[in-house]
Write a protein that holds these residues in place. Structure first.
Motif, PDB file in Angstrom:
ATOM      1  N   GLY A   1       0.797  -1.217   0.000  1.00 17.21           N
ATOM      2  CA  GLY A   1       0.000   0.000   0.000  1.00 17.21           C
ATOM      3  C   GLY A   1       0.828   1.265   0.000  1.00 17.21           C
ATOM      4  N   GLY A   2       2.158   1.126  -0.046  1.00 19.94           N
ATOM      5  CA  GLY A   2       3.036   2.281  -0.157  1.00 19.94           C
ATOM      6  C   GLY A   2       3.592   2.805   1.154  1.00 19.94           C
ATOM      7  N   ASP A   3       3.438   2.065   2.241  1.00 16.68           N
ATOM      8  CA  ASP A   3       3.942   2.539   3.526  1.00 16.68           C
ATOM      9  C   ASP A   3       4.546   1.356   4.271  1.00 16.68           C
ATOM     10  OD1 ASP A   3       4.555   4.301   5.548  1.00 16.68           O
ATOM     11  OD2 ASP A   3       2.537   5.093   5.760  1.00 16.68           O
TER      12      ASP A   3
ATOM     13  N   GLN B   1      -2.163   5.897   4.713  1.00 17.25           N
ATOM     14  CA  GLN B   1      -1.969   4.823   3.726  1.00 17.25           C
ATOM     15  C   GLN B   1      -2.231   3.456   4.334  1.00 17.25           C
ATOM     16  OE1 GLN B   1       0.222   7.362   4.426  1.00 17.25           O
ATOM     17  NE2 GLN B   1       1.711   7.580   2.747  1.00 17.25           N
ATOM     18  N   ASN B   2      -1.740   3.241   5.558  1.00 17.61           N
ATOM     19  CA  ASN B   2      -1.938   1.942   6.201  1.00 17.61           C
ATOM     20  C   ASN B   2      -3.406   1.683   6.529  1.00 17.61           C
ATOM     21  OD1 ASN B   2       0.807   1.487   6.044  1.00 17.61           O
ATOM     22  ND2 ASN B   2       1.217   2.045   8.168  1.00 17.61           N
TER      23      ASN B   2
ATOM     24  N   SER C   1      -5.897   2.920   4.887  1.00 19.00           N
ATOM     25  CA  SER C   1      -6.527   2.660   3.592  1.00 19.00           C
ATOM     26  C   SER C   1      -6.273   1.228   3.133  1.00 19.00           C
ATOM     27  CB  SER C   1      -6.002   3.651   2.554  1.00 19.00           C
ATOM     28  OG  SER C   1      -6.530   3.380   1.276  1.00 19.00           O
ATOM     29  N   THR C   2      -5.049   0.756   3.324  1.00 20.61           N
ATOM     30  CA  THR C   2      -4.697  -0.615   2.926  1.00 20.61           C
ATOM     31  C   THR C   2      -5.544  -1.638   3.666  1.00 20.61           C
ATOM     32  OG1 THR C   2      -2.424  -0.025   2.341  1.00 20.61           O
ATOM     33  CG2 THR C   2      -2.843  -2.337   2.923  1.00 20.61           C
TER      34      THR C   2
ATOM     35  N   LYS D   1      -1.246  -1.398  -5.046  1.00 22.13           N
ATOM     36  CA  LYS D   1      -2.526  -0.725  -5.273  1.00 22.13           C
ATOM     37  C   LYS D   1      -2.747  -0.452  -6.752  1.00 22.13           C
ATOM     38  CE  LYS D   1      -5.344   2.829  -3.069  1.00 22.13           C
ATOM     39  NZ  LYS D   1      -5.363   3.901  -2.038  1.00 22.13           N
TER      40      LYS D   1
END
Length: 417
Positions: A201-203, A218-219, A221-222, A286
């Motif tokens: 998720g990018g984090d 971000q977390n 959202s993931t 994502k």
């Protein structure tokens, strides 16, 4: 922790520490079990290695106790608290012991050639305040494993994005696959599956400046996506993620009951032995495949209490010679932690299945093991993360709770330090 499949929890009798009265020194080593049956228990590996060492060092005896990954960190913690620290421990985290002054520095133990042979970023991950206390012992990276037969039957191609992963999982469920995507967030190794998804998720667990950021936007959202699009839609199988351990998920994959899961090298041999044709791709992200793979390292550390610095250092030089590192890595399908063994493995035909994992290791992101609070934060994640996916669970609520606990642990460690 790397997490090899283990349900054994076997132990060997602990020997006494110190001198036996005849000039002989006995070292106590507590180690984790990487085996998945009595036939390949780590106890057998260590017994053989210790015998080889004893043949050349008759005045040094090494007593090894092997415990399952479910028990080994706790066992060492209990021994240290009771004033009975082992000379050596091969477990999942070292920084909390280093912070308390319990450990020897690697410089005080290892010969220069041995220390210089560690894979550089693994050695750096073993540092607390720029001093190395944790010696990497075994490593792995993760890829998305998929069952080729099930994918072919459903007319699917391996996913590169979350949307494709969810679509593939839905198709597999329609075909009657028991676990379209296995999501093991039970207490055995939930911190690994969690981190893999955070990276996708990018984090990750920590921010760019090194502070905990478990509940970052971000977390959240993931994990909200995971709950809404996989778990709540019944695409993760009949066992709730918080109740599914990694060992059980791997066993189900080897039985042909899992369409996809995050796997490490040891699963290849297990699945092949059961006739499962395994495909491997980078973890979907994502929008595209995840740029950063997750890496895991397990650690060797040496406690000062018994004062056997010279004997411990000499034994570790033996443990880390190229022959022994390769033997352990090949026995348990793990990645070597030394440059010499990695170079040998990268060109050996017998190790070609590990090539995709070796390629990821130099840039893989590791747990924040250098943080003194990580051992407790990892334990908290194992205990609580599965609650995010309960019927009435809240990913945001659970991640915020874990962040609060992490901040508290960090403050406590800073105060103690």
């Amino acid at each position: 922790m790397i997490a090899a499949v283990s349900a054994l929890g076997m132990t060997a009798a602990l020997g006494g520490c110190g001198s036996t009265g005849s000039g002989e020194v006995t070292l106590k080593l507590v180690a984790a079990d990487y085996g998945d049956s009595p036939a390949n228990s780590s106890q057998k590996y260590w017994d053989n290695l210790v015998k080889q060492y004893a043949d050349a060092h008759p005045d040094v005896k090494v007593d090894v106790s092997v415990y399952s990954w479910n028990d080994v960190d706790r066992k060492v913690k209990e021994m240290v608290a009771a004033g009975d620290a082992p000379d050596l421990a091969q477990i999942g985290a070292y920084a909390d012991y280093a912070a308390k002054g319990d450990l020897y520095e690697a410089d005080d133990l290892l010969s220069i050639p041995t220390q210089a042979d560690f894979v550089a970023h693994l050695a750096e991950a073993g540092e607390v305040r720029r001093t190395q206390y944790g010696m990497p012992f075994a490593a792995s990276t993760r890829l998305l494993f998929f069952n080729k037969k099930l994918f072919t039957a459903a007319g699917l191609t391996p996913p590169t994005t979350w949307r494709e992963l969810a679509s593939d999982a839905a198709a597999l469920r329609k075909d009657g696959v028991k676990y379209p995507y296995a999501l093991p967030l039970g207490p055995e190794e939930a911190q690994a599956e969690t981190m893999q998804w955070l990276l996708s998720g990018g984090d990750s667990y920590t921010s760019a400046v090194g502070t905990y950021g478990i509940d970052s936007p971000q977390n959240i959202s993931t994990f909200t996506w995971l709950k809404d699009e996989l778990v709540d839609k019944g695409l993760t199988g009949p066992v709730a993620p918080g109740k599914l351990d990694r060992a059980a998920a791997f066993a189900a994959f080897a039985r042909g009951e899992v369409g996809m899961l995050n796997g490490h090298p040891s699963l290849l041999k297990t699945a092949a032995a059961k006739g499962v044709d395994v495909g491997m791709v980078p973890m979907p992200g994502k929008e595209s495949s995840t740029r950063s793979a997750m890496g895991v390292a397990d650690w060797m550390m040496a406690f000062k209490k018994n004062g056997h610095r010279r004997e411990v250092g000499d034994f570790l030089d033996f443990v880390y010679n190229e022959k022994n590192v390769l033997a352990f890595s090949r026995e348990y399908d793990l990645l070597p932690v030394t440059t010499s063994a990695s170079q040998t493995m990268s060109t050996a035909a017998r190790d070609k299945n590990l090539a995709p994992f070796l390629e990821q290791l130099p840039t893989a992101q590791l747990y924040p093991v250098g943080k003194m609070s990580w051992a407790q934060v990892s334990a908290d994640i194992k205990e609580r993360i599965g609650a995010a996916f309960a019927a009435s669970g809240s990913p945001a609520g659970v991640l915020t709770e874990l962040q609060t606990r992490a901040n508290s642990e960090e403050r406590a460690e800073d105060s103690a330090g």
